[in-house]
Design a protein around this motif. Sequence first.
Motif, short mmCIF file in Angstrom:
data_model
loop_
_atom_site.label_atom_id
_atom_site.label_comp_id
_atom_site.label_asym_id
_atom_site.label_seq_id
_atom_site.Cartn_x
_atom_site.Cartn_y
_atom_site.Cartn_z
N ALA A 2 0.82 -1.20 0.00
CA ALA A 2 0.00 0.00 0.00
C ALA A 2 0.86 1.25 0.00
O ALA A 2 0.65 2.17 -0.79
CB ALA A 2 -0.92 0.00 1.21
N SER A 5 2.64 1.84 -3.36
CA SER A 5 1.82 2.38 -4.44
C SER A 5 1.44 3.83 -4.20
O SER A 5 1.21 4.56 -5.15
CB SER A 5 0.55 1.54 -4.63
OG SER A 5 -0.26 1.62 -3.49
N THR A 9 1.66 8.28 -6.79
CA THR A 9 0.72 9.37 -7.07
C THR A 9 1.42 10.72 -7.13
O THR A 9 0.85 11.69 -7.60
CB THR A 9 -0.39 9.42 -6.01
OG1 THR A 9 0.19 9.67 -4.73
CG2 THR A 9 -1.17 8.12 -5.97
N GLU A 38 -5.03 -5.26 -9.33
CA GLU A 38 -5.40 -4.38 -8.22
C GLU A 38 -4.49 -3.15 -8.19
O GLU A 38 -4.96 -2.01 -8.07
CB GLU A 38 -5.30 -5.14 -6.90
CG GLU A 38 -5.69 -4.29 -5.69
CD GLU A 38 -5.56 -5.06 -4.39
OE1 GLU A 38 -5.93 -4.50 -3.34
OE2 GLU A 38 -5.07 -6.21 -4.42
N TRP A 39 -3.19 -3.37 -8.27
CA TRP A 39 -2.24 -2.25 -8.25
C TRP A 39 -2.44 -1.37 -9.48
O TRP A 39 -2.45 -0.14 -9.39
CB TRP A 39 -0.80 -2.77 -8.21
CG TRP A 39 0.22 -1.67 -8.18
CD1 TRP A 39 0.78 -1.11 -7.07
CD2 TRP A 39 0.78 -0.98 -9.30
NE1 TRP A 39 1.66 -0.12 -7.42
CE2 TRP A 39 1.68 -0.01 -8.80
CE3 TRP A 39 0.62 -1.08 -10.68
CZ2 TRP A 39 2.41 0.85 -9.62
CZ3 TRP A 39 1.34 -0.23 -11.52
CH2 TRP A 39 2.23 0.72 -10.98
N GLU A 41 -5.06 -0.89 -11.44
CA GLU A 41 -6.29 -0.09 -11.45
C GLU A 41 -6.18 1.08 -10.48
O GLU A 41 -6.68 2.18 -10.76
CB GLU A 41 -7.49 -0.98 -11.08
CG GLU A 41 -7.86 -1.98 -12.16
CD GLU A 41 -8.23 -1.30 -13.48
OE1 GLU A 41 -8.93 -0.27 -13.44
OE2 GLU A 41 -7.82 -1.82 -14.54
N LYS A 42 -5.52 0.88 -9.35
CA LYS A 42 -5.36 1.95 -8.37
C LYS A 42 -4.49 3.08 -8.92
O LYS A 42 -4.71 4.26 -8.64
CB LYS A 42 -4.74 1.39 -7.08
CG LYS A 42 -4.55 2.43 -5.99
CD LYS A 42 -3.88 1.82 -4.76
CE LYS A 42 -4.81 0.82 -4.10
NZ LYS A 42 -4.24 0.27 -2.83
N ASN A 43 -3.50 2.71 -9.72
CA ASN A 43 -2.54 3.69 -10.22
C ASN A 43 -2.72 4.00 -11.71
O ASN A 43 -1.87 4.66 -12.31
CB ASN A 43 -1.12 3.18 -9.97
CG ASN A 43 -0.82 3.05 -8.50
OD1 ASN A 43 -0.56 4.03 -7.82
ND2 ASN A 43 -0.86 1.82 -7.99
#
Length: 240
Positions: A2, A5, A9, A38-39, A41-43
């Motif tokens: 977490a 990642s 941003t 998962e990673w 899509e988050k980034n």
Amino acid sequence: MANFSLKITHHRCTVNNTLISKETFSILKELAQNNNKEWFEKNKPIFKQHEAHVKSFFASLQERMNLHDDIEKMKMFRIYRDVRFSKDKTPYKTHFAGSFSRLGSRLRGGYYLQLKPGGSFAATGFWGPEKEDLFRIRKELEMDATDFRKVINEKSFKQIWGDLIGEEVKSAPKGFDKEHPNIDLIKKKQFIFVRHFSDSEVHSKDFIGEVDKSFKAIRPYFDLMSDILTTNLNGESLLD
């Protein structure tokens, strides 16, 4: 994971479309260590910014190339991997890459550029010649490889591109003499040149010019191969 990642941003894309930033390589490194949906899509928003910037870089490179060649189109490859028939099921590539196609049936050969931390390179030549084209090249080399060797062994050419590489048959293609003096060339199935770049070279302000200069230097080879592939063994044109 977490925390790892979260730092992504803060990456920002440079607005200069002739530069490849260190931040672009940072996100590729992080993707390599977090190659999962998962990673990604988050980034994805910040990743897409870098992807768009690289595409602009490729477009700027195409503009330069068109000053010394006729480029029909530029294609940037998708980041998603086709894992259907692969043992490696990681869903994403960990590099950006693009290809540049020359215009028309008279201009043969293609260009490729890959951008990857620790694995960037430019490539050019003939990756998968069609059966008829491969046979024509081999027959030309069987008859006389003098011009071919002169082009690929020219000093300034070799300083940029090094040696001809590519897959080849073990002995000799069917119908060709394995003792032929040019069998080292005749047995090739691919006719490729590759130039590798360090990360520091990729991030330098001169990188786009260096890639363009490298692609320009391949023209004697492309001109010769285009002449071979558009004529018969008597030198008569095969084009209308």
